[in-house]
Every structure is written in C-alpha cells, then in structure tokens.
Motif scaffolding. Structure first.
Motif, mmCIF file in Angstrom:
data_model
loop_
_atom_site.group_PDB
_atom_site.id
_atom_site.type_symbol
_atom_site.label_atom_id
_atom_site.label_comp_id
_atom_site.label_asym_id
_atom_site.label_seq_id
_atom_site.Cartn_x
_atom_site.Cartn_y
_atom_site.Cartn_z
ATOM 1 N N LYS A 2 -25.015 -22.417 -0.780
ATOM 2 C CA LYS A 2 -23.700 -21.740 -1.260
ATOM 3 C C LYS A 2 -23.956 -20.307 -0.958
ATOM 4 O O LYS A 2 -24.740 -19.761 -0.962
ATOM 5 C CB LYS A 2 -23.761 -21.945 -2.737
ATOM 6 N N ALA A 3 -22.449 -19.882 -0.611
ATOM 7 C CA ALA A 3 -22.375 -18.407 -0.201
ATOM 8 C C ALA A 3 -20.964 -18.193 -0.930
ATOM 9 O O ALA A 3 -19.936 -18.788 -1.074
ATOM 10 C CB ALA A 3 -22.481 -18.217 1.269
ATOM 11 N N VAL A 4 -21.095 -16.689 -1.095
ATOM 12 C CA VAL A 4 -19.793 -16.071 -1.455
ATOM 13 C C VAL A 4 -18.910 -15.649 -0.197
ATOM 14 O O VAL A 4 -19.340 -14.613 0.389
ATOM 15 C CB VAL A 4 -19.906 -14.934 -2.409
ATOM 16 N N LEU A 5 -17.701 -16.118 -0.037
ATOM 17 C CA LEU A 5 -16.949 -16.078 1.042
ATOM 18 C C LEU A 5 -15.679 -14.788 0.792
ATOM 19 O O LEU A 5 -15.020 -15.338 -0.165
ATOM 20 C CB LEU A 5 -16.586 -16.901 1.678
ATOM 21 N N LEU A 6 -15.106 -14.204 1.828
ATOM 22 C CA LEU A 6 -14.011 -13.627 1.741
ATOM 23 C C LEU A 6 -12.975 -14.570 2.130
ATOM 24 O O LEU A 6 -13.020 -14.996 3.320
ATOM 25 C CB LEU A 6 -13.967 -12.198 2.421
ATOM 26 N N ARG A 18 -23.940 -22.947 6.374
ATOM 27 C CA ARG A 18 -25.230 -23.516 6.955
ATOM 28 C C ARG A 18 -26.289 -22.483 6.614
ATOM 29 O O ARG A 18 -26.019 -21.177 6.650
ATOM 30 C CB ARG A 18 -25.192 -23.649 8.577
ATOM 31 N N GLU A 19 -27.508 -22.913 6.390
ATOM 32 C CA GLU A 19 -28.657 -21.639 6.210
ATOM 33 C C GLU A 19 -28.837 -21.096 7.615
ATOM 34 O O GLU A 19 -28.684 -21.911 8.831
ATOM 35 C CB GLU A 19 -29.649 -22.638 5.642
ATOM 36 N N PRO A 20 -29.378 -20.123 7.581
ATOM 37 C CA PRO A 20 -29.759 -19.143 8.797
ATOM 38 C C PRO A 20 -30.886 -19.945 9.275
ATOM 39 O O PRO A 20 -31.883 -20.389 8.744
ATOM 40 C CB PRO A 20 -29.991 -17.718 8.416
ATOM 41 N N GLU A 21 -31.264 -19.486 10.801
ATOM 42 C CA GLU A 21 -32.408 -19.666 11.401
ATOM 43 C C GLU A 21 -32.847 -18.700 11.920
ATOM 44 O O GLU A 21 -32.195 -17.777 12.360
ATOM 45 C CB GLU A 21 -32.203 -21.032 12.466
ATOM 46 N N CYS A 124 -25.737 -15.205 -1.078
ATOM 47 C CA CYS A 124 -25.923 -16.654 -0.769
ATOM 48 C C CYS A 124 -27.499 -17.032 -1.133
ATOM 49 O O CYS A 124 -28.068 -16.253 -1.677
ATOM 50 C CB CYS A 124 -25.606 -16.677 0.753
ATOM 51 N N GLY A 125 -27.728 -18.022 -0.519
ATOM 52 C CA GLY A 125 -29.305 -18.520 -0.632
ATOM 53 C C GLY A 125 -30.165 -17.915 0.405
ATOM 54 O O GLY A 125 -31.347 -17.606 -0.313
#
Length: 346
Positions: A2-6, A18-21, A124-125
């Motif tokens: 989950k993430a806070v988006l504008l 998506r989670e970063p890599e 975000c996470g």
C-alpha cells in the motif's frame, strides 16, 4: 504494497502498488518503519509544488534494510537506517564543494518526474535507496524510531538554518516560526552556545514546545514581535534571525528584528514573490542566507540523539496506520492548533 498517492483535484488516496526491486549494485531496499507528513507534502497536494499525479508521497522516513546490492559495504539486512529527503551523487562539482543539496543529479523522494525521476515517495511499505553507502545514516540501538525519523529533514533543516546564521558564543538568536523546522532550529541553536534563543509564533501549542526546548516564547499575536525582540536586546536586535515560516508579513518582522551587521537565515518556503526593502537595508549590513537545506548532516546529528543531548520525538502529536493516511492528512492540514507532526506506520 500500500502507498499514499497524489491524485487529481488536490486529493490523495491509499492504493496498492508494486514493491520496489534492486536495480543497481549500490542499491538497498528499505522496509519503512515510520514516515512523516511534511508541510511540503501539503504544498504538493495543493499544487504549489508541481508533481505529477500518481506519485507516491513522502520524503521523511526511517526503516530497516531488507536487502542489499552486491557493492553495498556499509549496510546489511536488519540494519536500522535514517534516510535524507533526497539522494545525491557525491561526484559532481556541487557535491565536491560540500553542497550536495545542489547535486546535478539530485533526486527528491516523492518529487515526481521533475524532482525525483528515479525515486518513489516513502509513505508506503518499501523503498529502493540508491547510493546507499553514501546517503544512508545508521541508527544506533539506543536511538528510538521516533527520534530517527526526523534526522533526515526536520532536524537537518533546522540545523542548516542556524549553521547558515553563523551563531557565535553569547549571541541572541530569534527564530520566527515554531513549526517542526523552526523547532528543529531551536534545538540546533543551543549547540552553538548562544546566550538566549527567542521563539516567535502565534500558536500556544507551538510556543509551549519551543519553551520546552529552552527558548523564550514570544506570541506575535499579542504585540509587535520585532519590537519585543529589540526591547530584550537593549534596542540592538538579535544577532541571528531565522525565518522558518515562508510568510511575507513575518519576513518584514524578521528584517526589523536583526541588529546592524547581523545575519538572517531563511529556510521557509515562500509561495509568492516578496518585496525586499533594499533602499533601507543597503546601509544596514545584514548577511542574508537562503536556499535549499543541507542534506548530509545525518551522521553529524545522530550522535546528539544517541547521547540524549537532543530529542526530536516530542514533535509527534499523532500516529496513524498507513491505511488511514487520508484522515492523517486532514488532521495535519487542518488542526495546526493541536497538531505538530503526524507519523504514518505501514
């Protein structure tokens, strides 16, 4: 995650992304433990700072290293770390001058395509941290998460403000604005040996916290703050004045509060142009410093928290789970008489 988006129309939302890599051998992945809402996030939300919609918000955070690239030497999974609000290269002329905030490839967390093309925000996470060995600061075991989350921005920006003022032992320092940055400046000013720190604001909750940090509170709503400062300095004015509001009217009071030959340090973000009375000030001899705050102070400031000389966690007034970020933003934006800093926890 989950993430806070504008979103469009000055809205934010919590959505799945998506989670970063790991992309480069110098990257690490950080699991966010705490992030904070900054006044700049509100400026982004309101369109004062142009950022493309869909950007993950946030640039104040700390967390735990989840995974590391093969060339990372200073960090390993499980390490607690504090991150700066932006990432720099360390090799360009600005970085070599010790002014990483003007790095030619500077990337700001949550800056979107214009300011942070290689970085997502931190509300975000997980985040991917480039140039980890250069830019991250280890968090000692006895420094709390609540203190560590403020090292990268609030504490560093306040410290930069007073550094730029070149405080000398025995000086009188006046700080206009007792929001988080102003309070970071109050806490930082004492490290340079002033005789007194005067804190100006109109909100009692902020003035009370400034007093807790050792400052003499001055309520600008109860009279002319500049006149009060001059009375307290024998008619001379303060040696160093910090502007941490970004308010044109307050800037006028700042100029009236500084002594001849004194220094004014500006870290407040002004939304519109302001008028500078150069016809009056040209013979006054003040030194005026402004610009982006330093972003490399983490290693210098962390020991102050480690030894207990400074604590920043008193700034936290509200904590929300990340899923309630919309409510958290409403509190931060609309309850300034009760709210100082809001923390989000994934």
């Amino acid at each position: 995650m989950k993430a806070v988006l504008l979103k469009e129309n000055q809205q934010i939302a919590v959505e799945e992304v998506r989670e970063p890599e790991l992309l480069k051998n110098t990257d690490v992945i950080i699991k966010i433990v705490k992030s904070a809402i900054c006044g700049s996030d509100i400026h982004i939300k309101e369109g004062m700072i142009p950022v493309n919609t869909g950007t993950i918000m946030g640039h104040e955070f700390m967390g735990v290293v989840e995974s590391v690239g093969s060339d990372v030497a200073r960090f390993k999974p499980g390490d607690r770390v504090s991150a700066p609000p932006a990432v720099w290269c360390g090799a360009c002329p600005a970085c070599k001058r010790g002014q990483a905030q003007y790095c030619e490839t500077l990337n700001i967390w949550g800056g979107g395509e214009l300011l942070g093309p290689d970085l997502t925000g931190a509300q975000c996470g997980y985040v991917r941290m480039p140039n980890a060995d250069l830019c991250l600061t280890p968090v000692p075991d006895n420094v709390s998460d609540e203190d560590a989350v403020f090292v990268g921005d609030v504490f560093s920006t306040g410290y930069h403000a007073v550094c730029s003022g070149d405080i000398q032992t025995g000086d009188t320092v006046a700080i206009f604005g007792c929001g988080p940055i102003g309070l970071g400046a109050v806490a930082s000013a004492w490290q340079f040996g002033p005789s007194q720190v005067l804190a100006v604001d109109m909100m009692e909750n902020r003035l009370a916290l400034a007093e807790k940090y050792g400052a003499i509170p001055i309520n600008a709503g109860e009279g002319d703050a500049a006149e009060r400062i001059r009375e307290m300095t024998g008619g001379q004015g303060a040696d160093v004045v910090v502007e941490a509001i970004g308010n044109p009217a307050a800037f006028g009071s700042v100029l009236k509060s500084v002594r001849r030959g004194g220094a004014v340090s500006i870290v407040g973000l002004f939304p519109t142009p302001i008028e500078f009375p150069i016809h009056e000030m040209s013979m006054y001899g003040i030194r005026l410093n402004m610009g982006l705050a330093g972003i490399t102070y983490g290693p210098r400031l962390m020991p102050l928290l480690e030894t207990g000389r400074v604590s920043m966690k008193e700034l936290i007034t509200h904590t929300f789970p990340l899923e309630e970020a919309v409510k958290a933003y409403e509190v931060f934006e609309n309850s300034k008489d009760q709210c100082m800093k809001v923390i989000l926890e994934p």
